[in-house]
Motif scaffolding. Structure first.
Motif: not given
Length: 329
Positions: A50-71
């Motif tokens: 919903a945040d129009k200031q965010k885009a695909t790169s923000d979601m991809a980076a968030a998925a990566i950040t979650e992966l790095l932290a979890e493992y």
């Protein structure tokens, strides 16, 4: 003689936005109903960035950040990011370098890959080749799409289908497990049945295309439906034959989450029970390149070491195919 190396999935991550668009909300936008949508697609809700200031790169980076932290993976150890997406932040420059920066991957380089809904599988094969070559040791493969930005919310045939999200996997060398084989196909005659007509070099966005909403997804649902079932089934069959075992030896099938009726038909054609098929389309809708990695993320605790897993997808282009891997590292 050096030992054969495979590319194993050693970590998974995911991200979906907080905003939920359910079928009852869509009833207020177009002539549809929750009962109609569920019966024809299996979708109950989807996530929207919903945040129009965010885009695909923000979601991809968030998925990566979650992966790095979890493992507990160090960001500086990542060699490469392969980003499968049909919704880059911009047509130019590519989105993968932006993702690398936002995720703090200061030693990684990035590459965008667009094969529509098949993009994650195609990118996975490229990442596996990098690992198998021994050139890289840690490759991130990400599927991410912000479909809500290219969907016409006055078109009831398409707006009910799509959602936003991102999934990521880490590939590392393994002597036992990983990606064994794949079958990929393309059929350019399907180009006009699922596409965004305007916005590229053939038809740049202009007054006419904007007036006719040609910068949004257009789909011939009947044709896509028929070809998706055929393409996913045939590529799985070919992969089974090539590797010398029957469908009952598959532990899990993770199909592209486009339509529950497509998923059911493919499973039925392969004579695989739905208990072996992973489905989360009811929660996320069709997130295009993100559907398969989001399934891996959602159901990661169900997979045991050595499990035979088939991934299969079909997308615009037409692009389609299947991959065979064993779980473990």
């Amino acid at each position: 003689m050096s030992q054969e190396i495979k590319a194993a999935i050693t970590a998974v991550g995911g991200y979906v936005p907080d905003t939920i668009l359910d079928n009852f909300q869509l009833e207020k936008l177009v002539d549809t109903s929750d009962e109609w949508i569920v019966a024809r697609t299996g979708i109950k809700e989807r996530r929207i960035l919903a945040d129009k200031q965010k885009a695909t790169s923000d979601m991809a980076a968030a998925a990566i950040t979650e992966l790095l932290a979890e493992y507990s993976v160090k960001a500086e150890e990542i060699d490469c990011v392969l980003l499968a997406t049909s919704t880059p932040d911009k047509l130019l420059a590519p989105t993968a370098p932006i993702v690398c920066t936002k995720a703090g991957l200061r030693n990684a380089w990035g590459l965008d890959i667009n094969a529509a809904c098949s993009g994650f599988l195609y990118a996975l094969s490229v990442g596996a080749a990098f690992i198998e070559s021994r050139r890289f040791k840690k490759v991130l493969v990400v599927g991410a799409d912000t479909m809500s930005r290219i969907v016409d919310y006055t078109d009831r045939n398409t707006c009910i289908l799509f959602g936003d999200g991102a999934g990521a996997v880490l590939l590392e060398p393994s002597s036992n497990y990983g990606l064994h084989d794949f079958i990929f196909k393309t059929d350019g005659t399907g180009n006009d049945f699922l596409s965004i007509p305007a916005g590229g070099s053939l038809q740049p966005v202009g007054d006419i295309s904007l007036h006719e909403n040609l910068h949004y997804v257009k789909q011939d649902g009947r044709t896509v439906f028929k070809n998706a079932i055929s393409g996913m089934t045939s590529s799985c069959d070919e992969l089974l034959m090539k590797n010398g075992f029957d469908a009952d030896a598959i532990d899990w099938i993770i199909p592209h989450q486009a339509n529950l009726r497509i998923i059911n038909a493919v499973a039925d054609n392969l004579k695989v029970p739905m208990s072996k098929v992973k489905v989360n389309i009811q929660r996320y809708g069709n997130t295009t390149a993100a559907t398969i990695p989001l399934c891996l993320w959602d159901f990661k605790n169900d997979f045991k070491q050595g499990d035979r897993i088939f991934l299969t997808a079909f997308g615009a282009g037409f692009t389609y195919g299947s991959s065979y891997l064993t779980w473990g590292n």
